[in-house]
Design an enzyme around this catalytic site. Structure first.
Site, mmCIF file in Angstrom:
data_model
loop_
_atom_site.group_PDB
_atom_site.id
_atom_site.type_symbol
_atom_site.label_atom_id
_atom_site.label_comp_id
_atom_site.label_asym_id
_atom_site.label_seq_id
_atom_site.Cartn_x
_atom_site.Cartn_y
_atom_site.Cartn_z
ATOM 1 N N GLU A 153 -20.442 -0.808 -17.420
ATOM 2 C CA GLU A 153 -21.912 -0.968 -17.086
ATOM 3 C C GLU A 153 -22.584 0.521 -16.738
ATOM 4 O OE1 GLU A 153 -22.728 -3.800 -14.271
ATOM 5 O OE2 GLU A 153 -22.156 -5.426 -15.673
ATOM 6 N N GLU A 170 -18.501 -9.744 -19.904
ATOM 7 C CA GLU A 170 -18.789 -10.337 -18.473
ATOM 8 C C GLU A 170 -19.742 -11.383 -18.885
ATOM 9 O OE1 GLU A 170 -19.441 -7.969 -15.297
ATOM 10 O OE2 GLU A 170 -17.874 -6.549 -15.763
HETATM 11 O O1 AHR Z 1 -18.491 -9.419 -11.906
HETATM 12 C C1 AHR Z 1 -19.036 -8.669 -10.719
HETATM 13 C C2 AHR Z 1 -19.828 -7.216 -11.263
HETATM 14 O O2 AHR Z 1 -20.489 -7.685 -11.966
HETATM 15 C C3 AHR Z 1 -18.774 -6.584 -11.892
HETATM 16 O O3 AHR Z 1 -17.754 -5.513 -11.311
HETATM 17 C C4 AHR Z 1 -19.674 -5.712 -12.843
HETATM 18 O O4 AHR Z 1 -19.463 -5.198 -14.028
HETATM 19 C C5 AHR Z 1 -21.179 -6.765 -12.953
HETATM 20 O O5 AHR Z 1 -22.290 -6.019 -12.495
#
Ligand code: AHR
Length: 495
Positions: free
Chosen positions: A180, A302
Protein backbone atom coordinates in the site's frame (compact mmCIF):
# COMPACT_ATOMS: atom_id res chain seq x y z
CA UNK A 1 -44.11 -21.07 -21.67
CA UNK A 2 -41.16 -19.55 -19.81
CA UNK A 3 -41.24 -20.08 -16.07
CA UNK A 4 -40.49 -16.65 -14.62
CA UNK A 5 -39.66 -17.99 -11.16
CA UNK A 6 -37.02 -20.26 -12.59
CA UNK A 7 -33.52 -19.07 -13.32
CA UNK A 8 -31.76 -20.78 -16.18
CA UNK A 9 -28.03 -21.33 -15.73
CA UNK A 10 -26.14 -22.54 -18.78
CA UNK A 11 -22.62 -23.95 -18.67
CA UNK A 12 -20.86 -23.48 -22.00
CA UNK A 13 -18.58 -26.48 -21.72
CA UNK A 14 -16.45 -25.71 -24.82
CA UNK A 15 -15.73 -22.18 -23.56
CA UNK A 16 -12.72 -22.61 -21.31
CA UNK A 17 -11.66 -19.47 -19.43
CA UNK A 18 -8.27 -20.72 -18.23
CA UNK A 19 -6.72 -22.57 -15.35
CA UNK A 20 -7.97 -21.68 -11.88
CA UNK A 21 -4.72 -21.17 -10.02
CA UNK A 22 -4.84 -22.79 -6.56
CA UNK A 23 -3.40 -19.48 -5.35
CA UNK A 24 -6.83 -17.86 -5.84
CA UNK A 25 -7.56 -19.69 -2.60
CA UNK A 26 -4.81 -17.90 -0.71
CA UNK A 27 -4.56 -16.38 2.74
CA UNK A 28 -2.94 -13.54 4.60
CA UNK A 29 -1.43 -13.67 8.09
CA UNK A 30 -0.12 -10.34 9.33
CA UNK A 31 1.45 -9.46 12.65
CA UNK A 32 -1.55 -7.40 13.66
CA UNK A 33 -4.02 -7.74 16.52
CA UNK A 34 -4.63 -11.41 17.29
CA UNK A 35 -3.76 -12.98 13.95
CA UNK A 36 -0.42 -14.44 14.99
CA UNK A 37 -0.13 -14.29 18.79
CA UNK A 38 -2.88 -16.28 20.53
CA UNK A 39 -4.33 -16.73 17.04
CA UNK A 40 -2.34 -19.17 14.95
CA UNK A 41 0.59 -19.24 17.43
CA UNK A 42 0.30 -20.32 21.04
CA UNK A 43 3.98 -21.16 21.70
CA UNK A 44 5.80 -24.45 22.02
CA UNK A 45 5.40 -24.60 25.80
CA UNK A 46 1.69 -23.87 25.80
CA UNK A 47 -0.87 -26.22 27.40
CA UNK A 48 -2.95 -25.67 24.28
CA UNK A 49 -2.32 -28.56 21.87
CA UNK A 50 0.19 -27.29 19.35
CA UNK A 51 2.50 -28.36 16.56
CA UNK A 52 5.86 -26.61 16.92
CA UNK A 53 4.01 -23.78 18.69
CA UNK A 54 1.14 -23.47 16.21
CA UNK A 55 -2.40 -24.17 17.35
CA UNK A 56 -2.98 -27.82 16.38
CA UNK A 57 -6.70 -27.51 15.77
CA UNK A 58 -6.22 -24.57 13.45
CA UNK A 59 -3.35 -26.27 11.59
CA UNK A 60 -5.44 -29.39 10.98
CA UNK A 61 -8.54 -27.52 9.87
CA UNK A 62 -6.57 -25.19 7.62
CA UNK A 63 -4.69 -28.07 6.04
CA UNK A 64 -8.05 -29.72 5.26
CA UNK A 65 -9.08 -26.88 2.93
CA UNK A 66 -5.77 -26.87 1.02
CA UNK A 67 -4.55 -23.31 1.51
CA UNK A 68 -2.40 -22.70 -1.55
CA UNK A 69 -0.39 -19.75 -0.33
CA UNK A 70 -0.08 -17.48 2.72
CA UNK A 71 1.13 -13.89 2.58
CA UNK A 72 3.29 -12.76 5.52
CA UNK A 73 4.33 -10.76 7.63
CA UNK A 74 2.07 -7.89 6.47
CA UNK A 75 0.39 -5.68 5.33
CA UNK A 76 1.48 -2.42 6.85
CA UNK A 77 3.52 -4.38 9.37
CA UNK A 78 5.91 -5.39 6.59
CA UNK A 79 6.81 -1.76 5.96
CA UNK A 80 8.52 -1.46 9.35
CA UNK A 81 9.79 -5.02 9.88
CA UNK A 82 13.39 -6.11 10.29
CA UNK A 83 13.65 -9.74 9.22
CA UNK A 84 16.82 -10.31 11.26
CA UNK A 85 14.90 -9.56 14.48
CA UNK A 86 12.96 -12.75 13.82
CA UNK A 87 15.76 -15.33 13.51
CA UNK A 88 18.09 -16.96 16.03
CA UNK A 89 18.19 -16.70 19.82
CA UNK A 90 17.47 -13.65 21.97
CA UNK A 91 14.97 -11.96 19.75
CA UNK A 92 14.38 -8.31 20.49
CA UNK A 93 10.98 -6.96 21.44
CA UNK A 94 10.11 -4.00 19.20
CA UNK A 95 7.26 -1.63 18.69
CA UNK A 96 5.40 -2.79 15.61
CA UNK A 97 3.59 -0.80 12.96
CA UNK A 98 0.40 -1.50 14.84
CA UNK A 99 1.56 -0.84 18.40
CA UNK A 100 0.01 2.60 18.61
CA UNK A 101 -3.39 1.30 17.44
CA UNK A 102 -3.16 -2.08 19.08
CA UNK A 103 -3.55 -1.57 22.84
CA UNK A 104 0.19 -0.88 22.97
CA UNK A 105 1.00 -4.48 22.08
CA UNK A 106 4.60 -4.89 21.04
CA UNK A 107 6.19 -7.39 18.66
CA UNK A 108 7.97 -10.23 20.44
CA UNK A 109 9.42 -11.65 17.23
CA UNK A 110 8.65 -15.13 18.57
CA UNK A 111 7.29 -15.93 15.12
CA UNK A 112 9.90 -15.13 12.49
CA UNK A 113 11.08 -16.59 9.22
CA UNK A 114 11.75 -20.16 10.42
CA UNK A 115 8.49 -20.41 12.35
CA UNK A 116 6.38 -19.03 9.53
CA UNK A 117 7.94 -21.42 7.02
CA UNK A 118 7.24 -24.24 9.45
CA UNK A 119 3.59 -23.12 9.63
CA UNK A 120 3.36 -23.17 5.83
CA UNK A 121 4.81 -26.68 5.76
CA UNK A 122 2.39 -27.84 8.44
CA UNK A 123 -0.65 -26.60 6.52
CA UNK A 124 0.69 -27.38 3.02
CA UNK A 125 0.84 -23.78 1.73
CA UNK A 126 3.49 -21.90 -0.22
CA UNK A 127 4.92 -18.83 1.51
CA UNK A 128 4.53 -15.37 0.01
CA UNK A 129 6.89 -12.88 1.67
CA UNK A 130 6.11 -9.18 1.67
CA UNK A 131 9.15 -6.93 1.75
CA UNK A 132 8.78 -3.35 2.99
CA UNK A 133 10.26 -0.55 0.94
CA UNK A 134 9.59 2.45 3.17
CA UNK A 135 11.97 1.65 5.99
CA UNK A 136 14.35 -0.89 4.45
CA UNK A 137 16.84 -0.98 1.63
CA UNK A 138 17.21 -3.26 -1.38
CA UNK A 139 20.33 -4.64 0.33
CA UNK A 140 18.35 -5.69 3.42
CA UNK A 141 15.83 -7.39 1.14
CA UNK A 142 18.66 -9.14 -0.66
CA UNK A 143 20.10 -10.28 2.66
CA UNK A 144 16.74 -11.78 3.60
CA UNK A 145 16.71 -13.64 0.28
CA UNK A 146 20.31 -14.70 0.80
CA UNK A 147 19.43 -16.01 4.28
CA UNK A 148 16.40 -17.92 2.95
CA UNK A 149 17.45 -19.11 -0.48
CA UNK A 150 21.23 -19.55 -0.65
CA UNK A 151 22.30 -23.20 -0.92
CA UNK A 152 23.57 -24.92 2.20
CA UNK A 153 26.94 -23.61 3.33
CA UNK A 154 27.34 -21.28 0.36
CA UNK A 155 27.24 -17.91 2.13
CA UNK A 156 27.67 -16.50 5.61
CA UNK A 157 23.91 -16.01 5.91
CA UNK A 158 23.26 -19.58 4.71
CA UNK A 159 25.59 -20.74 7.48
CA UNK A 160 23.66 -18.60 9.94
CA UNK A 161 20.44 -20.23 8.75
CA UNK A 162 22.07 -23.62 9.32
CA UNK A 163 23.16 -22.56 12.80
CA UNK A 164 19.56 -21.57 13.44
CA UNK A 165 18.37 -25.05 12.60
CA UNK A 166 17.74 -25.13 8.84
CA UNK A 167 20.71 -26.18 6.72
CA UNK A 168 18.77 -26.42 3.47
CA UNK A 169 17.33 -23.38 1.78
CA UNK A 170 13.68 -22.43 2.18
CA UNK A 171 11.27 -22.61 -0.71
CA UNK A 172 9.77 -19.11 -1.05
CA UNK A 173 8.46 -18.58 -4.57
CA UNK A 174 6.60 -15.29 -4.05
CA UNK A 175 8.09 -11.93 -3.06
CA UNK A 176 5.99 -8.79 -2.85
CA UNK A 177 7.80 -5.47 -2.96
CA UNK A 178 6.06 -2.91 -0.77
CA UNK A 179 2.60 -2.68 0.70
CA UNK A 180 0.00 0.00 0.00
CA UNK A 181 2.68 2.45 -1.01
CA UNK A 182 0.00 4.92 -2.05
CA UNK A 183 -0.99 5.05 1.64
CA UNK A 184 0.76 4.02 4.83
CA UNK A 185 3.55 2.44 2.81
CA UNK A 186 5.28 5.77 2.28
CA UNK A 187 2.43 7.82 0.82
CA UNK A 188 4.19 7.75 -2.55
CA UNK A 189 3.13 8.74 -6.02
CA UNK A 190 2.89 5.84 -8.48
CA UNK A 191 5.95 7.15 -10.24
CA UNK A 192 8.06 7.44 -7.09
CA UNK A 193 6.99 3.96 -5.96
CA UNK A 194 7.82 2.58 -9.42
CA UNK A 195 11.37 3.93 -9.05
CA UNK A 196 11.63 2.21 -5.66
CA UNK A 197 10.29 -0.98 -7.18
CA UNK A 198 12.96 -0.86 -9.88
CA UNK A 199 15.73 -0.57 -7.29
CA UNK A 200 14.43 -3.42 -5.17
CA UNK A 201 13.52 -5.69 -8.08
CA UNK A 202 16.89 -5.24 -9.80
CA UNK A 203 18.78 -6.26 -6.68
CA UNK A 204 16.38 -9.04 -5.64
CA UNK A 205 16.06 -10.67 -9.07
CA UNK A 206 19.82 -10.71 -9.38
CA UNK A 207 19.90 -12.84 -6.24
CA UNK A 208 17.92 -15.59 -8.02
CA UNK A 209 19.37 -15.06 -11.49
CA UNK A 210 15.94 -14.62 -13.09
CA UNK A 211 14.96 -18.18 -12.17
CA UNK A 212 11.30 -18.37 -13.36
CA UNK A 213 10.38 -20.23 -10.19
CA UNK A 214 10.47 -16.89 -8.36
CA UNK A 215 7.75 -14.29 -8.72
CA UNK A 216 8.13 -10.62 -7.85
CA UNK A 217 4.97 -8.60 -7.37
CA UNK A 218 4.70 -4.83 -7.64
CA UNK A 219 2.44 -2.98 -5.21
CA UNK A 220 -0.70 -2.00 -7.04
CA UNK A 221 -3.75 0.09 -6.46
CA UNK A 222 -6.38 0.46 -3.81
CA UNK A 223 -9.76 -0.40 -5.31
CA UNK A 224 -10.66 1.90 -8.16
CA UNK A 225 -7.43 3.90 -8.09
CA UNK A 226 -6.75 3.47 -11.82
CA UNK A 227 -4.40 6.46 -11.93
CA UNK A 228 -2.04 4.47 -9.72
CA UNK A 229 -2.04 1.58 -12.17
CA UNK A 230 -1.43 3.90 -15.12
CA UNK A 231 1.40 5.72 -13.35
CA UNK A 232 3.00 2.52 -12.08
CA UNK A 233 2.87 0.59 -15.34
CA UNK A 234 3.75 3.64 -17.40
CA UNK A 235 6.96 3.98 -15.39
CA UNK A 236 7.76 0.26 -15.28
CA UNK A 237 6.88 -0.64 -18.86
CA UNK A 238 10.19 0.46 -20.31
CA UNK A 239 12.33 -0.84 -17.46
CA UNK A 240 14.40 -3.97 -17.14
CA UNK A 241 13.04 -4.62 -13.68
CA UNK A 242 11.47 -8.04 -13.46
CA UNK A 243 7.81 -8.26 -12.53
CA UNK A 244 5.47 -11.23 -12.53
CA UNK A 245 2.39 -9.68 -11.00
CA UNK A 246 0.73 -6.54 -9.68
CA UNK A 247 -1.27 -6.41 -6.49
CA UNK A 248 -4.69 -4.84 -6.03
CA UNK A 249 -6.35 -4.37 -2.64
CA UNK A 250 -10.08 -4.25 -2.29
CA UNK A 251 -11.95 -4.01 0.98
CA UNK A 252 -15.69 -3.99 0.90
CA UNK A 253 -15.85 -1.29 3.57
CA UNK A 254 -18.97 -1.10 5.62
CA UNK A 255 -19.58 1.44 8.30
CA UNK A 256 -21.99 -0.72 10.25
CA UNK A 257 -21.98 -3.51 12.78
CA UNK A 258 -21.24 -6.93 11.20
CA UNK A 259 -23.99 -8.59 13.25
CA UNK A 260 -26.85 -6.17 12.80
CA UNK A 261 -28.23 -5.47 9.38
CA UNK A 262 -31.44 -4.88 7.52
CA UNK A 263 -32.16 -6.46 4.13
CA UNK A 264 -31.09 -3.16 2.54
CA UNK A 265 -27.75 -3.30 4.34
CA UNK A 266 -27.33 -6.91 3.20
CA UNK A 267 -27.71 -5.75 -0.41
CA UNK A 268 -25.52 -2.69 0.16
CA UNK A 269 -22.69 -4.97 1.29
CA UNK A 270 -23.09 -7.43 -1.57
CA UNK A 271 -23.35 -4.68 -4.17
CA UNK A 272 -20.22 -3.08 -2.80
CA UNK A 273 -18.44 -6.45 -2.79
CA UNK A 274 -19.52 -7.17 -6.37
CA UNK A 275 -17.67 -4.03 -7.52
CA UNK A 276 -14.48 -6.07 -7.50
CA UNK A 277 -15.48 -7.65 -10.82
CA UNK A 278 -15.53 -4.39 -12.70
CA UNK A 279 -12.41 -3.03 -11.07
CA UNK A 280 -10.27 -6.10 -11.67
CA UNK A 281 -11.31 -6.03 -15.35
CA UNK A 282 -10.30 -2.38 -15.58
CA UNK A 283 -6.93 -2.79 -13.91
CA UNK A 284 -6.22 -5.72 -16.19
CA UNK A 285 -7.32 -3.72 -19.24
CA UNK A 286 -4.84 -0.99 -18.29
CA UNK A 287 -2.10 -3.63 -18.08
CA UNK A 288 -3.13 -4.86 -21.53
CA UNK A 289 -2.88 -1.28 -22.78
CA UNK A 290 0.79 -1.33 -21.81
CA UNK A 291 1.21 -4.89 -23.24
CA UNK A 292 1.96 -5.92 -19.65
CA UNK A 293 -0.83 -8.39 -19.00
CA UNK A 294 1.70 -11.16 -18.38
CA UNK A 295 3.94 -9.07 -16.14
CA UNK A 296 1.04 -7.45 -14.30
CA UNK A 297 -1.39 -10.37 -13.95
CA UNK A 298 -3.41 -9.52 -10.87
CA UNK A 299 -2.56 -10.50 -7.31
CA UNK A 300 -5.51 -9.48 -5.13
CA UNK A 301 -3.41 -9.89 -2.03
CA UNK A 302 -5.89 -8.29 0.37
CA UNK A 303 -9.65 -8.62 0.06
CA UNK A 304 -12.41 -8.85 2.59
CA UNK A 305 -15.42 -7.15 4.12
CA UNK A 306 -14.27 -4.71 6.77
CA UNK A 307 -16.80 -3.34 9.27
CA UNK A 308 -15.83 -0.31 11.27
CA UNK A 309 -17.89 -1.24 14.34
CA UNK A 310 -15.23 -3.13 16.27
CA UNK A 311 -15.52 -5.40 19.26
CA UNK A 312 -17.92 -8.01 17.87
CA UNK A 313 -15.33 -10.80 17.98
CA UNK A 314 -14.62 -12.97 21.03
CA UNK A 315 -11.83 -10.70 22.31
CA UNK A 316 -14.40 -7.88 22.50
CA UNK A 317 -12.14 -5.34 20.85
CA UNK A 318 -8.76 -6.35 22.28
CA UNK A 319 -7.66 -7.82 18.97
CA UNK A 320 -7.41 -5.01 16.44
CA UNK A 321 -9.92 -5.33 13.56
CA UNK A 322 -11.31 -8.59 14.88
CA UNK A 323 -14.94 -9.00 13.84
CA UNK A 324 -17.61 -11.65 13.73
CA UNK A 325 -18.59 -13.25 10.41
CA UNK A 326 -22.20 -14.13 9.62
CA UNK A 327 -23.99 -15.75 6.71
CA UNK A 328 -23.80 -12.36 4.98
CA UNK A 329 -20.01 -12.67 4.97
CA UNK A 330 -20.24 -16.24 3.68
CA UNK A 331 -22.42 -15.09 0.77
CA UNK A 332 -20.05 -12.18 0.11
CA UNK A 333 -17.02 -14.52 0.12
CA UNK A 334 -18.71 -17.11 -2.11
CA UNK A 335 -19.72 -14.43 -4.60
CA UNK A 336 -16.19 -12.98 -4.63
CA UNK A 337 -14.54 -16.36 -5.18
CA UNK A 338 -16.95 -17.00 -8.08
CA UNK A 339 -15.81 -13.70 -9.59
CA UNK A 340 -12.16 -14.75 -9.27
CA UNK A 341 -12.89 -18.13 -10.89
CA UNK A 342 -14.76 -16.43 -13.72
CA UNK A 343 -11.77 -14.15 -14.35
CA UNK A 344 -9.04 -16.71 -13.73
CA UNK A 345 -7.23 -15.62 -16.89
CA UNK A 346 -6.66 -12.21 -15.24
CA UNK A 347 -6.09 -13.15 -11.59
CA UNK A 348 -3.16 -15.33 -10.52
CA UNK A 349 -3.53 -15.06 -6.75
CA UNK A 350 -5.95 -13.75 -4.13
CA UNK A 351 -5.43 -13.62 -0.37
CA UNK A 352 -8.37 -13.08 1.92
CA UNK A 353 -7.74 -10.73 4.84
CA UNK A 354 -7.05 -12.30 7.23
CA UNK A 355 -6.60 -15.86 8.39
CA UNK A 356 -7.59 -15.57 12.04
CA UNK A 357 -9.13 -12.98 14.39
CA UNK A 358 -9.09 -10.22 11.80
CA UNK A 359 -11.53 -8.76 9.23
CA UNK A 360 -12.93 -11.60 7.06
CA UNK A 361 -11.26 -14.31 9.10
CA UNK A 362 -11.62 -18.04 8.59
CA UNK A 363 -10.89 -18.68 12.26
CA UNK A 364 -11.61 -17.07 15.60
CA UNK A 365 -9.28 -18.24 18.33
CA UNK A 366 -8.10 -17.31 21.79
CA UNK A 367 -6.96 -19.31 24.80
CA UNK A 368 -8.22 -22.88 24.44
CA UNK A 369 -10.88 -21.89 21.89
CA UNK A 370 -10.60 -22.20 18.14
CA UNK A 371 -13.63 -22.08 15.88
CA UNK A 372 -14.26 -21.79 12.16
CA UNK A 373 -16.38 -19.01 10.70
CA UNK A 374 -18.92 -19.36 7.86
CA UNK A 375 -16.19 -18.04 5.52
CA UNK A 376 -14.07 -21.08 6.36
CA UNK A 377 -16.89 -23.32 5.16
CA UNK A 378 -17.09 -21.41 1.89
CA UNK A 379 -13.39 -22.09 1.26
CA UNK A 380 -14.08 -25.73 2.07
CA UNK A 381 -16.98 -25.89 -0.40
CA UNK A 382 -14.91 -24.24 -3.14
CA UNK A 383 -11.66 -26.15 -2.79
CA UNK A 384 -12.31 -28.50 -5.73
CA UNK A 385 -11.99 -25.54 -8.10
CA UNK A 386 -8.26 -25.40 -7.39
CA UNK A 387 -6.32 -26.43 -10.52
CA UNK A 388 -9.55 -26.88 -12.45
CA UNK A 389 -10.26 -25.36 -15.84
CA UNK A 390 -12.71 -22.50 -15.56
CA UNK A 391 -15.83 -22.87 -17.74
CA UNK A 392 -17.97 -19.98 -18.92
CA UNK A 393 -21.40 -19.83 -17.31
CA UNK A 394 -24.38 -17.74 -18.42
CA UNK A 395 -27.14 -16.92 -15.94
CA UNK A 396 -30.38 -15.28 -16.98
CA UNK A 397 -32.08 -12.41 -15.16
CA UNK A 398 -29.12 -11.73 -12.91
CA UNK A 399 -28.73 -7.94 -12.86
CA UNK A 400 -30.40 -7.17 -9.55
CA UNK A 401 -28.69 -8.35 -6.36
CA UNK A 402 -32.16 -9.12 -4.95
CA UNK A 403 -32.49 -12.07 -7.29
CA UNK A 404 -28.92 -12.77 -8.29
CA UNK A 405 -27.43 -16.23 -8.29
CA UNK A 406 -23.66 -15.98 -8.49
CA UNK A 407 -22.12 -19.02 -10.19
CA UNK A 408 -18.79 -20.39 -11.32
CA UNK A 409 -17.84 -23.75 -12.78
CA UNK A 410 -14.67 -25.70 -13.44
CA UNK A 411 -13.65 -29.11 -14.71
CA UNK A 412 -10.95 -31.36 -13.35
CA UNK A 413 -10.45 -35.05 -14.14
CA UNK A 414 -13.91 -35.52 -15.63
CA UNK A 415 -15.69 -33.90 -12.68
CA UNK A 416 -17.47 -30.56 -12.94
CA UNK A 417 -17.53 -28.40 -9.84
CA UNK A 418 -20.25 -25.77 -9.64
CA UNK A 419 -20.53 -23.22 -6.89
CA UNK A 420 -23.76 -21.29 -6.57
CA UNK A 421 -24.63 -18.42 -4.26
CA UNK A 422 -28.17 -17.19 -3.81
CA UNK A 423 -27.63 -13.51 -3.05
CA UNK A 424 -31.28 -12.89 -2.21
CA UNK A 425 -32.00 -12.11 1.42
CA UNK A 426 -35.71 -12.81 1.06
CA UNK A 427 -36.28 -15.50 -1.53
CA UNK A 428 -35.44 -19.06 -2.23
CA UNK A 429 -34.53 -19.33 -5.91
CA UNK A 430 -34.96 -22.31 -8.19
CA UNK A 431 -32.27 -22.90 -10.78
CA UNK A 432 -32.42 -24.99 -13.90
CA UNK A 433 -28.88 -26.17 -14.71
CA UNK A 434 -28.02 -26.89 -18.31
CA UNK A 435 -24.77 -28.07 -19.85
CA UNK A 436 -23.99 -27.30 -23.49
CA UNK A 437 -21.32 -29.21 -25.40
CA UNK A 438 -21.04 -32.20 -23.06
CA UNK A 439 -23.19 -34.63 -21.18
CA UNK A 440 -23.33 -35.09 -17.44
CA UNK A 441 -24.64 -37.49 -14.87
CA UNK A 442 -27.83 -36.26 -13.29
CA UNK A 443 -26.75 -37.20 -9.75
CA UNK A 444 -24.61 -34.55 -8.09
CA UNK A 445 -22.90 -34.79 -4.74
CA UNK A 446 -22.81 -31.52 -2.92
CA UNK A 447 -22.76 -29.38 0.15
CA UNK A 448 -25.09 -26.58 1.17
CA UNK A 449 -24.29 -23.78 3.59
CA UNK A 450 -27.47 -22.14 4.79
CA UNK A 451 -29.28 -20.99 7.87
CA UNK A 452 -32.88 -20.15 8.71
CA UNK A 453 -31.54 -16.96 10.32
CA UNK A 454 -29.24 -15.06 7.98
CA UNK A 455 -27.69 -13.25 10.95
CA UNK A 456 -26.28 -16.54 12.22
CA UNK A 457 -22.62 -16.90 13.12
CA UNK A 458 -20.38 -19.24 15.08
CA UNK A 459 -19.10 -18.36 18.53
CA UNK A 460 -16.92 -20.00 21.17
CA UNK A 461 -20.14 -21.03 22.95
CA UNK A 462 -21.89 -22.26 19.77
CA UNK A 463 -19.17 -23.20 17.30
CA UNK A 464 -21.40 -25.13 14.87
CA UNK A 465 -24.38 -22.85 14.43
CA UNK A 466 -23.37 -22.40 10.79
CA UNK A 467 -21.98 -25.45 9.06
CA UNK A 468 -22.64 -27.13 5.72
CA UNK A 469 -24.81 -30.16 5.12
CA UNK A 470 -23.86 -32.81 2.55
CA UNK A 471 -26.30 -34.45 0.18
CA UNK A 472 -27.13 -35.67 -3.31
CA UNK A 473 -29.05 -33.53 -5.79
CA UNK A 474 -30.86 -34.57 -8.98
CA UNK A 475 -29.81 -31.87 -11.42
CA UNK A 476 -32.08 -33.09 -14.21
CA UNK A 477 -34.74 -31.18 -12.28
CA UNK A 478 -34.58 -27.59 -10.99
CA UNK A 479 -32.86 -27.32 -7.66
CA UNK A 480 -33.80 -24.93 -4.87
CA UNK A 481 -31.28 -22.57 -3.32
CA UNK A 482 -32.46 -21.21 0.02
CA UNK A 483 -32.22 -17.44 0.52
CA UNK A 484 -28.69 -16.35 1.38
CA UNK A 485 -27.08 -19.74 0.78
CA UNK A 486 -23.89 -21.13 -0.75
CA UNK A 487 -23.86 -24.47 -2.56
CA UNK A 488 -21.17 -26.61 -4.12
CA UNK A 489 -21.95 -29.47 -6.52
CA UNK A 490 -19.72 -32.12 -8.06
CA UNK A 491 -21.03 -33.71 -11.23
CA UNK A 492 -19.41 -36.50 -13.23
CA UNK A 493 -19.18 -35.96 -16.99
CA UNK A 494 -20.32 -38.82 -19.25
CA UNK A 495 -17.79 -39.49 -21.99
O1 AHR B 1 -5.43 -6.01 6.67
C1 AHR B 1 -5.16 -4.97 7.56
C2 AHR B 1 -4.44 -3.82 6.90
O2 AHR B 1 -5.26 -3.31 5.88
C3 AHR B 1 -3.16 -4.16 6.19
O3 AHR B 1 -2.05 -4.14 7.00
C4 AHR B 1 -3.05 -3.07 5.18
O4 AHR B 1 -2.29 -3.46 4.06
C5 AHR B 1 -4.48 -2.74 4.84
O5 AHR B 1 -4.71 -1.39 4.81
Amino acid sequence: MEDLDMKKIVLLYPEKIGKIAPELYGHFAEHIGGVIYDGIWVGKNSDIPNLHGFRKELVEKLRAIHPAVIRWPGGCFAEAYRWYDGVGENRPVRPSWWTSRNCGRTESNAVGTHEFIEFCELVGAKPYFAVGVTSTTPMEARDWMDYCLSPRGSTTLALQREKNGHPESFDIPYWGIGNENWGEGGSMTPESYAMEYRRFAMVMENMVKRDPKYHFFAGGADGRHYEWTRGLLGTLSGSFATMQGMSVHFYCNNSKNPLEYTPDEWYFTLNRGAEIEDLLCRHYAIAQGYCMEDRAKLVIDEWGCWYTDSGTGPSKGYNLYEQQCTMRDAVYAGMTLNIFNNHCEKVQMANIAQLCNNISGLFLAGGEHCITTPIYHVFDLYQNHQNGTGIRVLTENNDEMKNRVSVSASEKGGILTLTLVNCSYENEQEVDLQLLGADWNSRAAGQLLTSSDLHSYNSFEHPDTVKPVSGMWDISHPIALPAGSVMSLQVRLNH
